[in-house]
Scaffold this motif. Structure first.
Motif, PDB file in Angstrom:
ATOM      1  N   ALA A 180       0.512  -1.028  -0.200  1.00 49.26           N
ATOM      2  CA  ALA A 180      -0.383   0.020  -0.078  1.00 49.26           C
ATOM      3  C   ALA A 180       0.788   1.694  -0.477  1.00 49.26           C
ATOM      4  O   ALA A 180       0.482   2.113  -0.374  1.00 49.26           O
ATOM      5  CB  ALA A 180      -0.917   0.179   1.180  1.00 49.26           C
ATOM      6  N   CYS A 181       2.863   1.421   0.677  1.00 49.56           N
ATOM      7  CA  CYS A 181       2.534   2.893   0.830  1.00 49.56           C
ATOM      8  C   CYS A 181       3.506   2.444  -0.011  1.00 49.56           C
ATOM      9  O   CYS A 181       4.773   1.364  -0.718  1.00 49.56           O
ATOM     10  CB  CYS A 181       3.698   2.524   1.813  1.00 49.56           C
ATOM     11  SG  CYS A 181       3.414   2.781   3.389  1.00 49.56           S
ATOM     12  N   ARG A 182       2.657   3.109  -1.784  1.00 50.03           N
ATOM     13  CA  ARG A 182       3.941   3.013  -2.890  1.00 50.03           C
ATOM     14  C   ARG A 182       3.851   4.705  -3.359  1.00 50.03           C
ATOM     15  O   ARG A 182       4.043   5.451  -2.632  1.00 50.03           O
ATOM     16  CB  ARG A 182       2.819   2.388  -4.047  1.00 50.03           C
ATOM     17  CG  ARG A 182       2.401   1.242  -3.457  1.00 50.03           C
ATOM     18  CD  ARG A 182       4.023   0.215  -3.653  1.00 50.03           C
ATOM     19  NE  ARG A 182       4.654  -0.115  -4.924  1.00 50.03           N
ATOM     20  CZ  ARG A 182       6.039   0.097  -4.931  1.00 50.03           C
ATOM     21  NH1 ARG A 182       6.754  -0.468  -3.479  1.00 50.03           N
ATOM     22  NH2 ARG A 182       6.578  -0.411  -5.644  1.00 50.03           N
ATOM     23  N   SER A 183       4.964   5.406  -4.430  1.00 54.16           N
ATOM     24  CA  SER A 183       5.036   6.433  -4.854  1.00 54.16           C
ATOM     25  C   SER A 183       3.770   6.730  -4.602  1.00 54.16           C
ATOM     26  O   SER A 183       3.522   7.886  -4.741  1.00 54.16           O
ATOM     27  CB  SER A 183       5.385   6.536  -5.578  1.00 54.16           C
ATOM     28  OG  SER A 183       6.839   5.710  -5.595  1.00 54.16           O
ATOM     29  N   SER A 184       2.844   6.061  -5.526  1.00 58.78           N
ATOM     30  CA  SER A 184       1.411   6.736  -5.785  1.00 58.78           C
ATOM     31  C   SER A 184      -0.085   5.569  -5.312  1.00 58.78           C
ATOM     32  O   SER A 184       0.248   4.438  -5.155  1.00 58.78           O
ATOM     33  CB  SER A 184       0.967   7.309  -7.271  1.00 58.78           C
ATOM     34  OG  SER A 184       1.422   6.069  -8.317  1.00 58.78           O
ATOM     35  N   VAL A 185      -1.117   6.268  -5.427  1.00 53.36           N
ATOM     36  CA  VAL A 185      -1.916   4.793  -5.087  1.00 53.36           C
ATOM     37  C   VAL A 185      -2.088   4.247  -6.284  1.00 53.36           C
ATOM     38  O   VAL A 185      -2.280   2.955  -6.170  1.00 53.36           O
ATOM     39  CB  VAL A 185      -3.052   6.000  -5.385  1.00 53.36           C
ATOM     40  CG1 VAL A 185      -4.600   4.857  -5.236  1.00 53.36           C
ATOM     41  CG2 VAL A 185      -3.676   6.728  -3.707  1.00 53.36           C
ATOM     42  N   TRP A 207       9.255  12.134   6.318  1.00 52.18           N
ATOM     43  CA  TRP A 207       8.531  12.093   5.371  1.00 52.18           C
ATOM     44  C   TRP A 207       8.306  12.337   4.161  1.00 52.18           C
ATOM     45  O   TRP A 207       8.410  11.974   2.817  1.00 52.18           O
ATOM     46  CB  TRP A 207       6.879  12.229   6.150  1.00 52.18           C
ATOM     47  CG  TRP A 207       6.407  11.478   7.618  1.00 52.18           C
ATOM     48  CD1 TRP A 207       7.447  10.184   7.762  1.00 52.18           C
ATOM     49  CD2 TRP A 207       4.927  11.556   7.581  1.00 52.18           C
ATOM     50  NE1 TRP A 207       6.168  10.395   8.991  1.00 52.18           N
ATOM     51  CE2 TRP A 207       5.124  10.642   8.480  1.00 52.18           C
ATOM     52  CE3 TRP A 207       4.555  12.006   7.644  1.00 52.18           C
ATOM     53  CZ2 TRP A 207       3.936  10.572   9.649  1.00 52.18           C
ATOM     54  CZ3 TRP A 207       2.947  12.125   8.610  1.00 52.18           C
ATOM     55  CH2 TRP A 207       2.487  11.188   9.649  1.00 52.18           C
ATOM     56  N   LYS A 208       9.202  13.942   4.458  1.00 53.88           N
ATOM     57  CA  LYS A 208       9.291  14.417   2.772  1.00 53.88           C
ATOM     58  C   LYS A 208      10.189  13.126   1.741  1.00 53.88           C
ATOM     59  O   LYS A 208      10.700  14.006   0.829  1.00 53.88           O
ATOM     60  CB  LYS A 208       9.385  16.315   2.718  1.00 53.88           C
ATOM     61  CG  LYS A 208       8.295  16.896   3.525  1.00 53.88           C
ATOM     62  CD  LYS A 208       8.810  18.239   3.522  1.00 53.88           C
ATOM     63  CE  LYS A 208       7.742  19.140   3.995  1.00 53.88           C
ATOM     64  NZ  LYS A 208       8.093  20.610   4.091  1.00 53.88           N
ATOM     65  N   LEU A 209      11.219  13.141   3.093  1.00 56.68           N
ATOM     66  CA  LEU A 209      12.634  11.665   2.107  1.00 56.68           C
ATOM     67  C   LEU A 209      11.787  10.841   1.090  1.00 56.68           C
ATOM     68  O   LEU A 209      12.024  10.128   0.759  1.00 56.68           O
ATOM     69  CB  LEU A 209      12.903  11.677   2.941  1.00 56.68           C
ATOM     70  CG  LEU A 209      13.894  12.507   4.452  1.00 56.68           C
ATOM     71  CD1 LEU A 209      15.233  11.559   4.852  1.00 56.68           C
ATOM     72  CD2 LEU A 209      14.655  13.647   2.988  1.00 56.68           C
ATOM     73  N   GLY A 210      10.222  10.499   1.572  1.00 57.56           N
ATOM     74  CA  GLY A 210       9.525  10.001   0.616  1.00 57.56           C
ATOM     75  C   GLY A 210       9.070   8.379   1.473  1.00 57.56           C
ATOM     76  O   GLY A 210       8.836   7.826   0.256  1.00 57.56           O
ATOM     77  N   ILE A 211       8.891   8.565   2.445  1.00 57.97           N
ATOM     78  CA  ILE A 211       8.335   6.913   3.181  1.00 57.97           C
ATOM     79  C   ILE A 211       6.469   7.393   3.131  1.00 57.97           C
ATOM     80  O   ILE A 211       6.208   8.099   3.084  1.00 57.97           O
ATOM     81  CB  ILE A 211       8.606   7.381   4.911  1.00 57.97           C
ATOM     82  CG1 ILE A 211      10.462   7.557   5.303  1.00 57.97           C
ATOM     83  CG2 ILE A 211       7.771   6.204   5.700  1.00 57.97           C
ATOM     84  CD1 ILE A 211      10.369   7.889   6.749  1.00 57.97           C
TER      85      ILE A 211
END
Length: 301
Positions: free
Chosen positions: A149-154, A208-212
């Motif tokens: 579920a934790c991906r770059s986009s939905v 979180w802005k690092l991409g988590i």
């Protein structure tokens, strides 16, 4: 002579009628009725009970598969695994891992194995299961799905049918080698709660802005319709994943799902790593171990 023949035929008829009556009574008893059998449960009932194995609440060995949570990522130091703090197999006294609770400290050190990998998704689980099965464990723990579920986009989230097929393949890989091993399956955590708990922390939002987990955590302060819908889509996918875990596990007589305990856990910031405000801290790992232990040692699933 004719009278003698008539008497013989009459005797044969009476005997045949008697046999027919006995056969009819026997047939009724065989097919069952409203009254219970006088000699206890039927053979069918006994066979049904034998088909369901008794759950062993005291396994003698344990293997863990899954993702960064089971590797204890960011529980001890920044951006690194900390398997000694793992809820499943760790040795840290603050956590009191599942392995230590079930096996004791000494045996846990030699009879528990951690095959989880940071970043793993459900598609990685069949391979992990094969390696775990080679150890011939009595119990295998599963915690996976957050990275699906934790991906770059939905749009990049793992589709539910694919997720299900991967989980089924993982269980099949175990069953080929260890048909009688028990399996504990933890639900996927509530990622939306992670956002709601961590977004009040300025440092956490910067990390979180690092991409988590961008699908859920990017633009943490955005409350517009698009951001709200994005988070809701991730939440719904996690709920769907947990339904899959529950459904597939229920088909395996030696599998126990946690009933949504991990998803429902009302964790706070103290349960989160203060390096990334996403992964469990040692306190969070300890709670995961506690929930797993409660499910595994319960008399009923």
């Amino acid at each position: 002579m004719r009278n003698s023949r008539r008497r013989s035929r009459a005797a044969v008829a009476v005997a045949a009628a008697a046999l027919t009556g006995i056969a009819t009574l026997t047939a009724c008893d065989a097919t069952g009725g409203d009254d219970a059998a006088p000699n206890g449960p039927s053979a069918q009932d006994r066979a049904g009970r034998k088909a369901v194995p008794e759950w062993d609440a005291s396994p003698r060995s344990l293997a863990a598969v899954g993702d960064s949570i089971t590797r204890g990522f960011d529980a001890c130091s920044v951006l690194s695994d900390c398997p000694e703090a793992s809820w499943a197999t760790g040795s840290d006294s603050e956590v009191r891992s599942l392995a230590q609770r079930l096996l004791g400290k000494q045996r846990a050190a030699t009879h528990s194995w951690n095959y989880a990998k940071t970043g793993a998704r459900m598609s990685d689980l069949p391979g992990q299961m094969e390696r775990a099965a080679a150890r011939r464990p009595d119990l295998v723990t599963v915690m996976a799905g957050a990275n699906d579920a934790c991906r770059s986009s939905v749009a990049e989230m793992t589709p539910v049918p694919v997720f299900k097929a991967d989980f089924e393949d993982a269980l099949a890989a175990l069953r080929r080698e260890r048909p009688k091993a028990q399996v504990f399956v933890a639900s996927v955590p509530d990622l939306k709660r992670l956002w709601s708990e961590g977004r009040e922390n300025v440092l956490g939002k910067q990390v979180w802005k690092l991409g988590i987990c961008k699908s859920m955590l990017q633009d943490a302060d955005a409350m517009d319709a698009a951001a709200t819908q994005r988070r809701q889509s991730v939440q719904e996918r996690v709920v769907a994943y947990n339904e899959v875990l529950k459904e597939v596990c229920a088909k395996d007589l030696r599998c126990r799902y946690d009933g949504g305990a991990v998803f429902d856990f009302r964790f706070g910031t103290d349960h989160l790593s203060h390096w990334d405000w996403f992964h469990p801290s040692k306190s969070g790992q300890a709670r995961l171990a506690e929930m797993a232990y409660r499910t595994i040692t319960s008399r009923r699933p």
